[in-house]
Motif scaffolding. Sequence first.
Motif, short mmCIF file in Angstrom:
data_model
loop_
_atom_site.label_atom_id
_atom_site.label_comp_id
_atom_site.label_asym_id
_atom_site.label_seq_id
_atom_site.Cartn_x
_atom_site.Cartn_y
_atom_site.Cartn_z
N GLN A 19 0.84 -1.20 0.00
CA GLN A 19 0.00 0.00 0.00
C GLN A 19 0.87 1.25 0.00
O GLN A 19 1.96 1.25 0.59
CB GLN A 19 -0.92 0.02 1.22
CG GLN A 19 -1.87 -1.16 1.31
CD GLN A 19 -2.78 -1.08 2.52
OE1 GLN A 19 -2.65 -0.19 3.37
NE2 GLN A 19 -3.73 -2.01 2.61
N HIS A 20 0.39 2.31 -0.68
CA HIS A 20 1.07 3.59 -0.58
C HIS A 20 0.07 4.70 -0.29
O HIS A 20 -1.15 4.53 -0.42
CB HIS A 20 1.96 3.87 -1.79
CG HIS A 20 1.23 4.33 -3.03
ND1 HIS A 20 1.89 4.55 -4.22
CD2 HIS A 20 -0.07 4.62 -3.29
CE1 HIS A 20 1.03 4.97 -5.13
NE2 HIS A 20 -0.16 5.01 -4.58
N SER A 21 0.61 5.87 0.13
CA SER A 21 -0.23 6.99 0.54
C SER A 21 0.50 8.29 0.22
O SER A 21 1.73 8.36 0.30
CB SER A 21 -0.54 6.90 2.04
OG SER A 21 -1.15 8.09 2.51
N TYR B 181 4.77 4.22 2.57
CA TYR B 181 4.54 2.82 2.20
C TYR B 181 4.34 1.96 3.45
O TYR B 181 4.93 2.23 4.51
CB TYR B 181 5.74 2.26 1.42
CG TYR B 181 5.92 2.87 0.06
CD1 TYR B 181 5.21 2.39 -1.04
CD2 TYR B 181 6.79 3.94 -0.13
CE1 TYR B 181 5.35 2.95 -2.29
CE2 TYR B 181 6.95 4.51 -1.39
CZ TYR B 181 6.23 4.02 -2.46
OH TYR B 181 6.37 4.60 -3.70
N TRP C 88 -4.82 5.31 2.41
CA TRP C 88 -3.95 4.30 1.82
C TRP C 88 -4.62 3.64 0.62
O TRP C 88 -5.84 3.41 0.61
CB TRP C 88 -3.60 3.23 2.85
CG TRP C 88 -2.76 3.76 3.97
CD1 TRP C 88 -3.20 4.31 5.13
CD2 TRP C 88 -1.34 3.83 4.00
NE1 TRP C 88 -2.14 4.71 5.90
CE2 TRP C 88 -0.98 4.43 5.22
CE3 TRP C 88 -0.34 3.45 3.12
CZ2 TRP C 88 0.34 4.65 5.59
CZ3 TRP C 88 0.98 3.66 3.48
CH2 TRP C 88 1.31 4.26 4.70
N THR D 284 5.52 2.19 8.80
CA THR D 284 5.59 2.87 7.52
C THR D 284 7.01 3.27 7.15
O THR D 284 7.85 3.52 8.01
CB THR D 284 4.72 4.13 7.53
OG1 THR D 284 5.17 5.00 8.59
CG2 THR D 284 3.26 3.79 7.76
#
Length: 403
Positions: free
Chosen positions: A268-270, A308, A276, A324
């Motif tokens: 997942q990324h943000s 991430y 996310w 993260t």
Amino acid sequence: MKDLYNFVASFVLLAGLSLPAAACAPSHRQTQSSILLTGPKTISATFPAASNAGNLIIAQITWDRQTRTLASVVDSKGNDYHLIGAETNWGTKYRSALYYAYNIDADASKIKVTATLNNNTTALFEIYISEYSNVLTTSDPLDKNKTATGTGTAINTGSVTTTAGNELVWGIAVGEDQAIHGGTGYNVRSTDQDNIVEDKTASTAGSFNASFTAVSSTNWVAQVATFKPLVTLPVTLISFDARTLSNKTVELDWTTTAETSSAWFEIQHSGDGQTWTAIGRTNAAANTQTSQQYSYTDPAPYAGFTWYRLKQVDQDDNFTFSKTLTTHRDQAVTLHVYPNPTVGSCVVEGATQPATVFNTAGQRMAVRVNTDSRSKQTLDLSTLPKGAYFIKTGDNSTLVYKQ
């Protein structure tokens, strides 16, 4: 500024990463309180023993002037405290608030928690603090909460419905002028000032409330909050790294030392550390006692900073999140921040949207923002602990260091 980017990358990558090998119900470590009757602006309580890193701290604060609000809740280790719900007025003159800090930093010293109002109370100012172990650390453990106020002898928070087994159910009741007794099935942790701090572990998910009884009719406030336990997952993750490649993609690499009934990793990324998006999935090794190495490349990281994390899922669909990582790549719009480092306020130039501030764990911080012009804003960071923070405006972000 480059040195500051390197500082944050090192901080995040070295923060440590281990998915739990066994599940334990939350356990009470210690509770302390402090009462002041002199109309102060600040109050502190210090735990009687050293705290353990990774634990949970809950802090309830009450004061006797409803026009006053809390300016900050901090502790001697710089942990981040989060408000549960909202500050609550009760009776004719009282106001209360409930805060928590999770996955805390700690050492051999005794942690002191300090609450500061925006101005002095009339007389009463009190704080209750509790510490618990075996509470979820890899993501926010707070599940449910509720606050009730009233007058009488029967005190009840109202019911909340938990979502996991073995949750910590923590309750407090504060009365105006009468002694209060704890509820059936709860462990009483404090009776200071004739108020009650109580808790229990709910072995299965369900409906729970915190109940109390006053010896005579009184004005009261009662609060309940539930927290998720450590999650049992059969993966030992020993490393998780991210690096920006020359083609502006980001390569993620992670290594496990043992896996039992593991199913897959979701990557997942943000763009802000809060919202996310799943960008990929890699099958896990299922069952192995040998080292396994994994890799994934993000073809489209955000401009500026990208956060991430890994969502590790087992064959029973249980899951937990890693800590993260943060990477940075150049962006079209340059933000200028000064002074940087800062001891209080800083100015952001080049901002096209309202600025927001996040810590290195991706948690949004409450700061005062003044708009000086269309592209210039002043941020008051004076209430934040020392450390590195991300300033984000639109799709652009930069780093500031609070001394």
